[in-house]
Enzyme design. Structure first.
Site, PDB file in Angstrom:
ATOM      1  N   SER A  43       0.803  -1.230   0.000  1.00 41.08           N
ATOM      2  CA  SER A  43       0.000   0.000   0.000  1.00 41.08           C
ATOM      3  C   SER A  43       0.832   1.273   0.000  1.00 41.08           C
ATOM      4  O   SER A  43       0.275   2.372   0.045  1.00 41.08           O
ATOM      5  CB  SER A  43      -0.927   0.011   1.226  1.00 41.08           C
ATOM      6  OG  SER A  43      -0.166  -0.057   2.422  1.00 41.08           O
ATOM      7  N   ASN A 133      -2.632  -2.430  13.243  1.00 40.11           N
ATOM      8  CA  ASN A 133      -4.083  -2.252  13.228  1.00 40.11           C
ATOM      9  C   ASN A 133      -4.502  -0.947  13.903  1.00 40.11           C
ATOM     10  O   ASN A 133      -5.271  -0.156  13.347  1.00 40.11           O
ATOM     11  CB  ASN A 133      -4.775  -3.433  13.915  1.00 40.11           C
ATOM     12  CG  ASN A 133      -4.591  -4.735  13.151  1.00 40.11           C
ATOM     13  OD1 ASN A 133      -3.996  -4.757  12.080  1.00 40.11           O
ATOM     14  ND2 ASN A 133      -5.095  -5.827  13.704  1.00 40.11           N
ATOM     15  N   THR A 178     -39.953  25.436 -12.279  1.00 35.65           N
ATOM     16  CA  THR A 178     -40.294  24.130 -11.713  1.00 35.65           C
ATOM     17  C   THR A 178     -40.532  23.193 -12.888  1.00 35.65           C
ATOM     18  O   THR A 178     -41.066  23.616 -13.916  1.00 35.65           O
ATOM     19  CB  THR A 178     -41.568  24.188 -10.827  1.00 35.65           C
ATOM     20  OG1 THR A 178     -42.691  24.541 -11.637  1.00 35.65           O
ATOM     21  CG2 THR A 178     -41.410  25.195  -9.701  1.00 35.65           C
ATOM     22  N   HIS A 179     -40.110  21.956 -12.742  1.00 36.80           N
ATOM     23  CA  HIS A 179     -40.189  20.985 -13.836  1.00 36.80           C
ATOM     24  C   HIS A 179     -39.454  21.487 -15.084  1.00 36.80           C
ATOM     25  O   HIS A 179     -39.778  21.094 -16.211  1.00 36.80           O
ATOM     26  CB  HIS A 179     -41.647  20.659 -14.203  1.00 36.80           C
ATOM     27  CG  HIS A 179     -42.474  20.201 -13.043  1.00 36.80           C
ATOM     28  ND1 HIS A 179     -42.526  18.892 -12.641  1.00 36.80           N
ATOM     29  CD2 HIS A 179     -43.274  20.893 -12.184  1.00 36.80           C
ATOM     30  CE1 HIS A 179     -43.334  18.782 -11.586  1.00 36.80           C
ATOM     31  NE2 HIS A 179     -43.788  19.988 -11.284  1.00 36.80           N
ATOM     32  N   SER A 300     -13.840  23.405 -28.724  1.00 36.73           N
ATOM     33  CA  SER A 300     -14.006  22.171 -29.486  1.00 36.73           C
ATOM     34  C   SER A 300     -12.814  21.998 -30.420  1.00 36.73           C
ATOM     35  O   SER A 300     -12.312  22.965 -31.003  1.00 36.73           O
ATOM     36  CB  SER A 300     -15.300  22.232 -30.296  1.00 36.73           C
ATOM     37  OG  SER A 300     -15.329  21.228 -31.288  1.00 36.73           O
ATOM     38  N   LYS A 306     -17.361  26.906 -30.645  1.00 28.11           N
ATOM     39  CA  LYS A 306     -17.887  26.301 -29.422  1.00 28.11           C
ATOM     40  C   LYS A 306     -17.235  26.863 -28.167  1.00 28.11           C
ATOM     41  O   LYS A 306     -16.042  27.136 -28.119  1.00 28.11           O
ATOM     42  CB  LYS A 306     -17.677  24.778 -29.448  1.00 28.11           C
ATOM     43  CG  LYS A 306     -18.569  24.025 -30.401  1.00 28.11           C
ATOM     44  CD  LYS A 306     -20.050  24.165 -30.037  1.00 28.11           C
ATOM     45  CE  LYS A 306     -20.404  23.526 -28.710  1.00 28.11           C
ATOM     46  NZ  LYS A 306     -20.166  22.079 -28.682  1.00 28.11           N
ATOM     47  N   ASN A 308     -17.552  25.543 -24.285  1.00 26.30           N
ATOM     48  CA  ASN A 308     -18.159  24.479 -23.493  1.00 26.30           C
ATOM     49  C   ASN A 308     -17.926  24.672 -21.990  1.00 26.30           C
ATOM     50  O   ASN A 308     -16.817  25.000 -21.564  1.00 26.30           O
ATOM     51  CB  ASN A 308     -17.575  23.121 -23.904  1.00 26.30           C
ATOM     52  CG  ASN A 308     -17.822  22.818 -25.365  1.00 26.30           C
ATOM     53  OD1 ASN A 308     -18.858  23.174 -25.912  1.00 26.30           O
ATOM     54  ND2 ASN A 308     -16.863  22.168 -26.007  1.00 26.30           N
ATOM     55  N   GLU A 313     -19.493  20.450 -16.129  1.00 24.58           N
ATOM     56  CA  GLU A 313     -19.834  19.076 -16.521  1.00 24.58           C
ATOM     57  C   GLU A 313     -18.981  18.061 -15.767  1.00 24.58           C
ATOM     58  O   GLU A 313     -19.459  16.973 -15.401  1.00 24.58           O
ATOM     59  CB  GLU A 313     -19.658  18.918 -18.035  1.00 24.58           C
ATOM     60  CG  GLU A 313     -20.697  19.709 -18.824  1.00 24.58           C
ATOM     61  CD  GLU A 313     -20.426  19.714 -20.323  1.00 24.58           C
ATOM     62  OE1 GLU A 313     -19.392  19.142 -20.742  1.00 24.58           O
ATOM     63  OE2 GLU A 313     -21.229  20.297 -21.072  1.00 24.58           O
ATOM     64  N   TYR A 340      -9.999  -6.271  12.615  1.00 24.82           N
ATOM     65  CA  TYR A 340      -9.349  -5.857  11.377  1.00 24.82           C
ATOM     66  C   TYR A 340      -9.303  -6.984  10.353  1.00 24.82           C
ATOM     67  O   TYR A 340      -8.992  -8.134  10.673  1.00 24.82           O
ATOM     68  CB  TYR A 340      -7.922  -5.366  11.644  1.00 24.82           C
ATOM     69  CG  TYR A 340      -7.268  -4.849  10.377  1.00 24.82           C
ATOM     70  CD1 TYR A 340      -7.557  -3.575   9.910  1.00 24.82           C
ATOM     71  CD2 TYR A 340      -6.422  -5.649   9.623  1.00 24.82           C
ATOM     72  CE1 TYR A 340      -7.014  -3.096   8.734  1.00 24.82           C
ATOM     73  CE2 TYR A 340      -5.866  -5.184   8.447  1.00 24.82           C
ATOM     74  CZ  TYR A 340      -6.161  -3.903   8.002  1.00 24.82           C
ATOM     75  OH  TYR A 340      -5.620  -3.449   6.831  1.00 24.82           O
ATOM     76  N   GLN A 345      -7.968  -2.164   3.914  1.00 25.62           N
ATOM     77  CA  GLN A 345      -6.854  -1.397   3.367  1.00 25.62           C
ATOM     78  C   GLN A 345      -7.296  -0.452   2.248  1.00 25.62           C
ATOM     79  O   GLN A 345      -6.655   0.570   1.985  1.00 25.62           O
ATOM     80  CB  GLN A 345      -5.764  -2.344   2.840  1.00 25.62           C
ATOM     81  CG  GLN A 345      -4.546  -1.634   2.282  1.00 25.62           C
ATOM     82  CD  GLN A 345      -3.387  -2.591   2.061  1.00 25.62           C
ATOM     83  OE1 GLN A 345      -2.758  -3.041   2.999  1.00 25.62           O
ATOM     84  NE2 GLN A 345      -3.131  -2.923   0.805  1.00 25.62           N
ATOM     85  N   LYS A 348      -8.008   3.901   2.518  1.00 19.66           N
ATOM     86  CA  LYS A 348      -7.151   5.069   2.283  1.00 19.66           C
ATOM     87  C   LYS A 348      -7.160   5.512   0.822  1.00 19.66           C
ATOM     88  O   LYS A 348      -7.162   6.711   0.528  1.00 19.66           O
ATOM     89  CB  LYS A 348      -5.731   4.753   2.760  1.00 19.66           C
ATOM     90  CG  LYS A 348      -5.604   4.730   4.282  1.00 19.66           C
ATOM     91  CD  LYS A 348      -4.294   4.185   4.747  1.00 19.66           C
ATOM     92  CE  LYS A 348      -4.236   2.691   4.727  1.00 19.66           C
ATOM     93  NZ  LYS A 348      -5.194   2.041   5.632  1.00 19.66           N
TER      94      LYS A 348
END
Length: 489
Positions: A43, A133, A178-179, A300, A306, A308, A313, A340, A345, A348
């Site tokens: 790790s 541990n 709304t909607h 783009s 474009k 964007n 996003e 444990y 593990q 993390k």
């Protein structure tokens, strides 16, 4: 009298320490782990980020062993000085290379191995009565206690940006939806603050987790506790914890604080995603209400024209990842037997990934909103007379017409206007009076068709009238001042 708990002979440990790879276990093993197991097991590429917390915990553990008469003053001094050297050494290597090249499997092994080079035999005594541990569980909690306030500060910064814009743009009136259909006129500030309040709740929720997070597992051993007489509360306070974990099996096996954090992060990201979605819609050419700065827009590779909203996003997409990882980690935990297990593990890797990504999302959101431009004319153009239908109903209610009947009468007026190819504002006064005499005089009817008058009706707490919006801002400013004051204490 100094009582020393010591398992291996110095000669055996020196040989192990001097080898190319140092393990905290393996005395009864005759073969090395397979390379494929090591790839899955090791790790260090992830938990190297805990080196400061691991050293912090080791300093406190050595000091507690000394205070409890299980470690001599000379050995404690040698360990403390050695840990200082190891910390500087690792900091320099990470600054230069961004990673550690040690052969050991985890950061705990790396630090103990390096400590031997600086502190000699005293390093053999550091792990007395301690397990990885409780060590790992402590490191993670320490890291979270030190790092999560940065997330809180980033959210507060975003709230501040929203509140500042709301204060400066309080006179802008736009369509509320709304909607995703035009509904009623609202102040642009009211829209911005709707997201600020959700984020303020996120700050409160994160702070509520601290009392459960700030409990020290160190001294719990592998699962049964510490066989040596130590003062765990003194140890916890020395490390900056508020309290200790009440049960050693719970201490090493519980990851509830991580489940809480992952679920919290997914909710905070959900709020960022909804804000991003609104701004993406408002930045489209069809709406044109906002325009993101070059810093937070992309183009783009094919279409030169474009522009964007990729930052928003990416935030929206990240929210799905947070939800998935929160659910995924709960699935890891759900069938584990007590104490444990190596399954834990993975905590993390998920912790660091969630933290890093969420911090980036918060910074992108704050930067995007701080630098975007609002087109006041396009905001006004989003309004149309049909959105004042509720205002007409309220006018009838004030004249004693029951709301359900008023609702029906205004609906009749809408239908009549549609049949005539008109909107409510241009529907002749005679048509209104024919439907219901309570529509009042022609002047009174015309007065309804005002965007400013419309929003100013909603003076109740939390409404979109100027007074109500200013009240929201005052409450937020008081909270922000209190938060900033508490953070500087």
């Amino acid at each position: 009298m100094i009582k020393i708990s010591f398992l291996y002979s110095n000669t055996a440990l020196v040989n192990v320490m001097s080898s190319s790879k140092f393990q905290l276990w393996g005395g009864c093993f005759e073969e090395e782990p397979s390379s494929v197991l090591r790839r899955l097991n090791d790790s260090l590429p992830v938990d190297f980020r805990l080196f400061r917390e691991d050293i912090q915990g080791s300093r406190a553990w050595a000091e507690e062993l000394f205070q409890s008469h299980h470690l001599s003053a000379n050995d404690n001094l040698a360990i403390q000085k050695g840990l200082d050297s190891v910390e500087k050494e690792i900091e320099q290597e990470l600054t230069e290379n961004g990673k550690l090249k040690d052969a050991e499997e985890d950061i705990h092994s790396v630090i103990e191995c390096r400590l031997f080079k600086h502190s000699g035999d005293a390093a053999f005594r550091l792990h007395t009565a301690r397990s990885r541990n409780d060590q790992s569980a402590t490191d993670t909690r320490l890291w979270m206690l030190a790092s999560l306030p940065k997330l809180t500060s980033a959210i507060v910064e975003l709230i501040t940006v929203l509140a500042t814009r709301a204060e400066n743009e309080i006179d802008i009136i736009s369509a509320g939806y709304t909607h995703l259909q035009r509904a009623q006129p609202v102040r642009w500030s009211h829209f911005l603050l709707s997201h600020a309040w959700a984020l303020r709740d996120d700050v409160t929720r994160l702070e509520e987790q601290r009392s459960r997070l700030s409990r020290c597992p160190l001294g719990s051993g592998a699962l049964a506790g510490c066989a040596l007489t130590i003062d765990r509360k003194r140890l916890a306070l020395n490390l900056g914890f508020d309290d200790i974990t009440p049960n050693s099996m719970f201490a090493v096996g519980s990851r509830d604080h991580l489940v809480e954090f992952f679920n919290w992060a997914s909710l905070c990201a959900l709020h960022l995603s909804r804000l991003a979605e609104d701004l993406i819609i408002y930045s489209s050419q069809e709406y044109g209400i906002v325009r993101f700065s070059d810093q937070f827009s992309t183009g783009s590779s094919l279409m030169p024209q474009k522009r964007n909203p990729d930052g928003q996003e990416l935030i929206r997409g990240a929210a799905g990842l947070f939800l998935g990882e929160a659910f995924g980690f709960s699935c890891v935990l759900k069938g584990l037997p007590s104490t444990y297990n190596k399954d834990l593990q993975s905590d993390k890797e998920l912790l660091f990934r969630t933290y890093d990504r969420l911090l980036d999302c918060l910074k992108i959101s704050a930067g995007s909103i701080r630098t975007m431009k609002v087109n006041i004319d396009r905001a006004l153009n989003s309004l149309e007379p049909g959105m004042l239908a509720t205002d007409l109903a309220h006018m009838l209610v004030r004249r004693g017409v029951p709301f359900r009947k008023a609702h029906h009468l205004v609906g009749t007026a809408l239908l009549r206007a549609t049949n005539l190819g008109l909107d409510l504002r241009n529907l002749p006064y005679s048509e209104y009076i024919a439907i219901c005499p309570e529509f009042g005089t022609e002047e009174e009817l015309k007065a309804v068709f005002s965007w400013e008058a419309s929003v100013e009706q909603y003076t109740s707490s939390g409404g979109t009238a100027r007074k109500a919006v200013i009240n929201q801002l005052e409450i937020l400013h008081i909270w922000l001042q209190k938060y900033n004051k508490e953070c500087t204490v």
